[in-house]
Design a protein around this motif. Sequence first.
Motif, PDB file in Angstrom:
ATOM      1  N   VAL A 169       0.905  -1.117   0.016  1.00 30.42           N
ATOM      2  CA  VAL A 169       0.037  -0.042  -0.070  1.00 30.42           C
ATOM      3  C   VAL A 169       0.874   1.222   0.004  1.00 30.42           C
ATOM      4  CG1 VAL A 169      -1.804   1.223   1.195  1.00 30.42           C
ATOM      5  CG2 VAL A 169      -1.931  -1.243   1.511  1.00 30.42           C
ATOM      6  N   GLY A 196      -6.541  -7.311   1.762  1.00 28.09           N
ATOM      7  CA  GLY A 196      -5.194  -7.637   1.266  1.00 28.09           C
ATOM      8  C   GLY A 196      -4.611  -8.804   1.975  1.00 28.09           C
ATOM      9  N   THR A 242       2.007  -6.985   3.837  1.00 31.75           N
ATOM     10  CA  THR A 242       0.894  -7.034   2.677  1.00 31.75           C
ATOM     11  C   THR A 242       1.507  -7.122   1.342  1.00 31.75           C
ATOM     12  OG1 THR A 242      -0.828  -6.275   4.207  1.00 31.75           O
ATOM     13  CG2 THR A 242      -1.240  -6.190   1.845  1.00 31.75           C
ATOM     14  N   ALA A 281      -2.751  -5.884  -2.278  1.00 27.22           N
ATOM     15  CA  ALA A 281      -4.303  -5.117  -1.771  1.00 27.22           C
ATOM     16  C   ALA A 281      -4.935  -4.503  -2.730  1.00 27.22           C
ATOM     17  CB  ALA A 281      -3.343  -4.117  -0.887  1.00 27.22           C
ATOM     18  N   SER A 307      -4.085   0.349   5.141  1.00 28.96           N
ATOM     19  CA  SER A 307      -3.225  -0.790   5.908  1.00 28.96           C
ATOM     20  C   SER A 307      -3.869  -1.008   7.039  1.00 28.96           C
ATOM     21  CB  SER A 307      -1.683  -0.148   6.058  1.00 28.96           C
ATOM     22  OG  SER A 307      -1.065   0.033   4.833  1.00 28.96           O
ATOM     23  N   ILE A 364      -6.660  -3.349   6.541  1.00 29.31           N
ATOM     24  CA  ILE A 364      -6.224  -4.709   6.036  1.00 29.31           C
ATOM     25  C   ILE A 364      -5.788  -5.531   7.311  1.00 29.31           C
ATOM     26  CG2 ILE A 364      -4.559  -6.148   4.876  1.00 29.31           C
ATOM     27  CD1 ILE A 364      -4.812  -3.782   2.726  1.00 29.31           C
TER      28      ILE A 364
END
Length: 345
Positions: free
Chosen positions: A170, A196, A204, A207, A323, A326
Amino acid sequence: MTREAMECGNVVRVGVAGVGIMGERHARVLSELPGVVLSGIYDTDRRRAEAVAAAYGGTPYSDLEPFLASASAISIAAPTFAHADLALAALDRGLHILVEKPICGSVADARRVVSRSAETPDQIVMVGHIERFNPAVAELRRHLRGRKALSATLRRMSQWTERCLDTDVVHDLMIHDIDLLVDLFGDRVQLVDAVGSTLRGSTTDHAIAQFNVDGGPTVTLIASRVAERKARSIEVRTPDAWICADLIGHSLSKSYLSVLDANGIAWPLEHETYGGSEFFPVPRAEPLRLELEHFINCVRGVERPLVDALGGFRALAYAASISDIIERKNNSPNRSGAAVSTAAF
């Protein structure tokens, strides 16, 4: 000669802070720009600073203070964790700054830079969201002018490498398209949800995020660094066409949509032929050169930054929210993401 005199004479002394792969590219381009003197190359690795200075000019530094004293503006291409300290040090010494995206390593640090830059509005603070200068994006803007966008998908895919493993996809890749979302469709956006997964690294790697634009399209962002091949594209659905921009191939196509009349004949909504596609040439230009030329023009007072400190902060804040959603989902699979709007920033 004072900094003010140099700028009035259209000679801008620019230093580069951090000369990894991206910083060396900055040094190369700056060394080629008319009216620009590459004043210094700063890196904590003295040998690296010396090597880049030998190739492109400027004095090598591993000490920050004399480096800052040698310049009227600096380009910050150091690792993200160092952005805030370098930016604040430069601002305290009256310098103009270009800082590579993301503006800082954390929202808190970015807020400090935004607050400090507001104290001296005559000092340029520009954030290097380089896709703003991609000729394919400029061509897409032209074709969207006067058209209502219904939906859009921005894809940014890369194959797996060992680079940037300390940050998630991200903040590494998707943040480019967060900025383009605002650029193309306006800043009245709401983050609806995100998902994600971690496939290869410790953060991650893949995503997807969805945004709603007030009075505009639903926008989906997809970013991956575990893809089969590299791709950078924007697809926009309007009432009369699909418009697709290839940001790597520097091309743009428009596929016209048709409607059926009472006789079952397909008539295009806009075009002299029955449906079909058109392909539009996109001029070749190096986005980094365009970005740095824009920065120099901002320093000279000719232009204002396309992405200022607040714009860089906004992109980072959305990236942090994605983020966070996720991470919470992956830790609690039954928990859905919460909508986040610009009002939160």
